[in-house]
Design an enzyme around this catalytic site. Structure first.
Site, PDB file in Angstrom:
ATOM      1  N   ALA A  88      12.883 -17.839 -81.515  1.00 52.88           N
ATOM      2  CA  ALA A  88      12.184 -17.412 -82.740  1.00 52.88           C
ATOM      3  C   ALA A  88      12.769 -16.108 -83.272  1.00 52.88           C
ATOM      4  CB  ALA A  88      10.701 -17.234 -82.426  1.00 52.88           C
TER       5      ALA A  88
ATOM      6  N   LYS B 238      13.912 -27.611 -69.032  1.00 51.99           N
ATOM      7  CA  LYS B 238      14.862 -26.480 -69.003  1.00 51.99           C
ATOM      8  C   LYS B 238      14.142 -25.176 -68.648  1.00 51.99           C
ATOM      9  CE  LYS B 238      13.501 -24.678 -73.054  1.00 51.99           C
ATOM     10  NZ  LYS B 238      13.167 -23.352 -73.495  1.00 51.99           N
TER      11      LYS B 238
ATOM     12  N   SER C   4      14.115 -15.212 -73.474  1.00 59.26           N
ATOM     13  CA  SER C   4      13.363 -16.242 -72.739  1.00 59.26           C
ATOM     14  C   SER C   4      12.360 -15.604 -71.796  1.00 59.26           C
ATOM     15  CB  SER C   4      14.318 -17.117 -71.919  1.00 59.26           C
ATOM     16  OG  SER C   4      13.575 -17.848 -70.964  1.00 59.26           O
ATOM     17  N   ARG C   5      11.086 -15.918 -72.027  1.00 59.20           N
ATOM     18  CA  ARG C   5      10.048 -15.357 -71.136  1.00 59.20           C
ATOM     19  C   ARG C   5      10.123 -15.999 -69.757  1.00 59.20           C
ATOM     20  NH1 ARG C   5       5.251 -17.833 -74.762  1.00 59.20           N
ATOM     21  NH2 ARG C   5       6.764 -17.355 -76.375  1.00 59.20           N
ATOM     22  N   ASN C   6      10.635 -17.250 -69.692  1.00 58.32           N
ATOM     23  CA  ASN C   6      10.781 -17.908 -68.384  1.00 58.32           C
ATOM     24  C   ASN C   6      11.827 -17.182 -67.554  1.00 58.32           C
ATOM     25  OD1 ASN C   6       9.056 -20.479 -68.580  1.00 58.32           O
ATOM     26  ND2 ASN C   6      10.176 -20.433 -70.512  1.00 58.32           N
TER      27      ASN C   6
ATOM     28  N   SER D  16      16.716 -22.499 -79.941  1.00 60.16           N
ATOM     29  CA  SER D  16      16.222 -21.855 -81.166  1.00 60.16           C
ATOM     30  C   SER D  16      15.218 -20.750 -80.845  1.00 60.16           C
ATOM     31  CB  SER D  16      15.545 -22.915 -82.042  1.00 60.16           C
ATOM     32  OG  SER D  16      14.590 -23.634 -81.278  1.00 60.16           O
TER      33      SER D  16
ATOM     34  N   TRP E   9       7.130 -18.637 -82.554  1.00 61.16           N
ATOM     35  CA  TRP E   9       7.806 -19.816 -83.090  1.00 61.16           C
ATOM     36  C   TRP E   9       7.122 -20.320 -84.368  1.00 61.16           C
ATOM     37  CZ3 TRP E   9      12.136 -21.273 -84.097  1.00 61.16           C
ATOM     38  CH2 TRP E   9      12.617 -22.582 -84.101  1.00 61.16           C
TER      39      TRP E   9
HETATM   40  N1  LIG Z   1       9.281 -18.612 -79.119  1.00 60.14           N
HETATM   41  C1  LIG Z   1      10.360 -19.364 -79.294  1.00 60.14           C
HETATM   42  O1  LIG Z   1      11.453 -18.871 -79.502  1.00 60.14           O
HETATM   43  C2  LIG Z   1      10.233 -20.866 -79.265  1.00 60.14           C
HETATM   44  C3  LIG Z   1      11.280 -21.657 -79.730  1.00 60.14           C
HETATM   45  C4  LIG Z   1      11.176 -23.034 -79.687  1.00 60.14           C
HETATM   46  C5  LIG Z   1      10.018 -23.608 -79.187  1.00 60.14           C
HETATM   47  N2  LIG Z   1       9.007 -22.829 -78.733  1.00 60.14           N
HETATM   48  C6  LIG Z   1       7.805 -23.497 -78.220  1.00 60.14           C
HETATM   49  O2  LIG Z   1       6.805 -23.384 -79.225  1.00 60.14           O
HETATM   50  C7  LIG Z   1       5.516 -23.208 -78.630  1.00 60.14           C
HETATM   51  C8  LIG Z   1       4.900 -21.932 -79.164  1.00 60.14           C
HETATM   52  O3  LIG Z   1       5.744 -20.866 -78.799  1.00 60.14           O
HETATM   53  P1  LIG Z   1       5.432 -19.360 -79.156  1.00 60.14           P
HETATM   54  O4  LIG Z   1       6.569 -18.554 -78.689  1.00 60.14           O
HETATM   55  O5  LIG Z   1       5.021 -19.240 -80.567  1.00 60.14           O
HETATM   56  O6  LIG Z   1       4.208 -19.137 -78.179  1.00 60.14           O
HETATM   57  P2  LIG Z   1       3.164 -17.978 -78.140  1.00 60.14           P
HETATM   58  O7  LIG Z   1       2.665 -17.975 -76.751  1.00 60.14           O
HETATM   59  O8  LIG Z   1       3.709 -16.732 -78.766  1.00 60.14           O
HETATM   60  O9  LIG Z   1       2.090 -18.493 -79.191  1.00 60.14           O
HETATM   61  C9  LIG Z   1       1.291 -19.460 -78.923  1.00 60.14           C
HETATM   62  C10 LIG Z   1       0.259 -19.538 -80.055  1.00 60.14           C
HETATM   63  O10 LIG Z   1      -0.686 -20.482 -79.589  1.00 60.14           O
HETATM   64  C11 LIG Z   1      -1.876 -20.204 -80.268  1.00 60.14           C
HETATM   65  N3  LIG Z   1      -3.022 -20.179 -79.334  1.00 60.14           N
HETATM   66  C12 LIG Z   1      -3.270 -19.292 -78.348  1.00 60.14           C
HETATM   67  N4  LIG Z   1      -4.449 -19.596 -77.782  1.00 60.14           N
HETATM   68  C13 LIG Z   1      -4.917 -20.691 -78.414  1.00 60.14           C
HETATM   69  C14 LIG Z   1      -6.063 -21.494 -78.272  1.00 60.14           C
HETATM   70  N5  LIG Z   1      -7.000 -21.224 -77.364  1.00 60.14           N
HETATM   71  N6  LIG Z   1      -6.191 -22.579 -79.082  1.00 60.14           N
HETATM   72  C15 LIG Z   1      -5.264 -22.863 -80.014  1.00 60.14           C
HETATM   73  N7  LIG Z   1      -4.161 -22.120 -80.207  1.00 60.14           N
HETATM   74  C16 LIG Z   1      -4.002 -21.063 -79.400  1.00 60.14           C
HETATM   75  C17 LIG Z   1      -1.799 -18.873 -80.934  1.00 60.14           C
HETATM   76  O11 LIG Z   1      -1.615 -19.037 -82.323  1.00 60.14           O
HETATM   77  C18 LIG Z   1      -0.559 -18.272 -80.312  1.00 60.14           C
HETATM   78  O12 LIG Z   1       0.057 -17.392 -81.151  1.00 60.14           O
HETATM   79  C19 LIG Z   1       5.770 -23.161 -77.122  1.00 60.14           C
HETATM   80  O13 LIG Z   1       5.511 -24.409 -76.568  1.00 60.14           O
HETATM   81  C20 LIG Z   1       7.244 -22.820 -76.987  1.00 60.14           C
HETATM   82  O14 LIG Z   1       7.837 -23.359 -75.830  1.00 60.14           O
HETATM   83  C21 LIG Z   1       9.093 -21.470 -78.779  1.00 60.14           C
END
Ligand SMILES: NC(=O)c1ccc[n+]([C@@H]2O[C@H](COP(=O)([O-])OP(=O)(O)OC[C@H]3O[C@@H](n4cnc5c(N)ncnc54)[C@H](O)[C@@H]3O)[C@@H](O)[C@H]2O)c1
Length: 341
Positions: A138, A189, A252-254, A136, A12
């Site tokens: 990513a 959700k 969705s990973r969930n 949304s 994201w």
């Molecule tokens: N992936 C999607 O499509 C999407 C869309 C909307 C919202 N989100 C939300 O956005 C957030 C991030 O999603 P994502 O898919 O990028 O998650 P992800 O699990 O791919 O990435 C999480 C990121 O967190 C960071 N991280 C990991 N360990 C860490 C630590 N110890 N300290 C600080 N940062 C650390 C890293 O940069 C990692 O890439 C989530 O809460 C998710 O629900 C995701």
């Protein structure tokens, strides 16, 4: 043109950085994980979280948090929800008045039951915290597929400012004053998406999916309203919109974790196989705690909790849900209401 930092370089964070760079802003991506910074700097791509999406050379990549936040108009928190508190704590004393923080993580903290914006506000005393959420994935935003989201902020001016920053021909942004509603929809959700995945894993069909989505949003709005959110928000993009996409999509990973559980895996086995943070598992515990605190009936979410943490089989959970006491669809809509209308 704004100076913007995205903290977190998962799927994201990268998709948002690419979108904002395409919109003509100066974008920096920061990650706490050196291996992510190295990968992005050398390959201009996060091959693990968002393969195939190029991170332009114009986007700066850094592991230095001070550099990332200095002289930025907007700081976007895009780390997984379990790292929001520790990341926000690192911003303490560093944020200047006028800088805007946007939370995009989706979750409710275990034990404290705080939303992500509440956590950020508690860690960063002078923060102007806002939220962006909605259906949304990513993978689709990264490819420039048409997407809509909603921004919640304390003032309409701040909301409109962020709306203008994000809006593009492929990304339409609505605004709202209901930060709490937006956050609750986005977090809860994920629990229903686990349930939808479990139903898929059991081999159930579209009827079951539709039932889970519809009764799921009923449960989410019951809790949201009890906590002070607005029903309209829960039936909007960040509520039902995000619920539909999460329950239907293989992105969705969930849902993917739920499918494995429906096929017989334990929660731990499913999380290992998905190999990413499955935020719905944590939000399930928080949701059940909140349901008890606010005396709200949330049978689907309770059933997911029993499957994840108390060893109830998925099939038995569905049977119990189907055979609960018979009830009215909407207790606030009775015969007299229709007859008087
Ligand atoms: N992936 C999607 O499509 C999407 C869309 C909307 C919202 N989100 C939300 O956005 C957030 C991030 O999603 P994502 O898919 O990028 O998650 P992800 O699990 O791919 O990435 C999480 C990121 O967190 C960071 N991280 C990991 N360990 C860490 C630590 N110890 N300290 C600080 N940062 C650390 C890293 O940069 C990692 O890439 C989530 O809460 C998710 O629900 C995701």
């Amino acid at each position: 043109m704004a100076n913007i930092s995205v903290l977190g370089a998962g799927g994201w964070g990268i998709a948002i950085a690419v979108l904002l760079n395409n919109n003509g802003h100066n974008v920096t991506i920061w990650s706490a994980l050196q291996k992510e910074v190295d990968m992005l700097s050398s390959k201009r791509e996060n091959e693990v979280s968002l393969p195939g999406i190029t991170v332009s050379e114009k986007i700066k990549v850094t592991a230095d948090l001070k550099e990332a936040i200095t002289e930025k108009d907007i700081i976007i928190l895009a780390v997984a929800s379990s790292y929001i508190r520790s990341t926000a704590a690192r911003l303490k004393g560093q944020i200047k008045d006028g800088q805007i923080i946007i939370n995009v993580a989706k979750g409710i903290e275990d034990v404290t039951y705080m939303t992500m914006t509440d956590i950020i506000e508690s860690e960063v005393e002078n923060a102007n915290v806002t939220v962006l959420s909605g259906p949304s994935h990513a993978e689709e935003v990264g490819r420039g597929l048409p997407t809509t989201c909603v921004v919640g902020a304390k003032t309409i001016e701040t909301a409109q400012y962020i709306q203008n920053i994000f809006s593009s021909p492929v990304f339409r942004v609505y605004i709202s004053p209901d930060i709490l509603g937006i956050e609750l929809g986005g977090a809860l959700k994920n629990v229903i998406a686990l349930a939808a995945g479990i139903a898929d894993g059991l081999g159930y069909g579209d009827n079951t999916k539709a039932a889970l989505i519809t009764r799921g949003i009923t449960e989410i709005s019951r809790l949201g309203i009890a906590m002070g959110a607005n029903k309209l928000t829960l039936y909007g993009l960040s509520g039902i919109g995000d619920l539909i996409v999460t329950c239907a999509s293989m992105h969705s990973r969930n849902r993917r974790a739920g499918i494995l559980i429906g096929k017989g895996a334990t929660m731990k086995e499913a999380m290992k196989e998905v190999n990413m943070v499955v935020e719905g598992v944590y939000s399930t515990k928080s949701a059940v705690g909140l349901a008890r605190k606010y005396h709200v009936n949330m049978p689907i979410i309770e059933a997911v909790n029993m499957i994840l943490f108390e060893g109830l089989s998925a099939k038995d959970a569905v049977n119990e849900l189907m055979l609960r006491d018979k009830t009215i669809e909407h207790p606030e809509l009775l015969w007299d209401d229709i007859n008087e209308a």
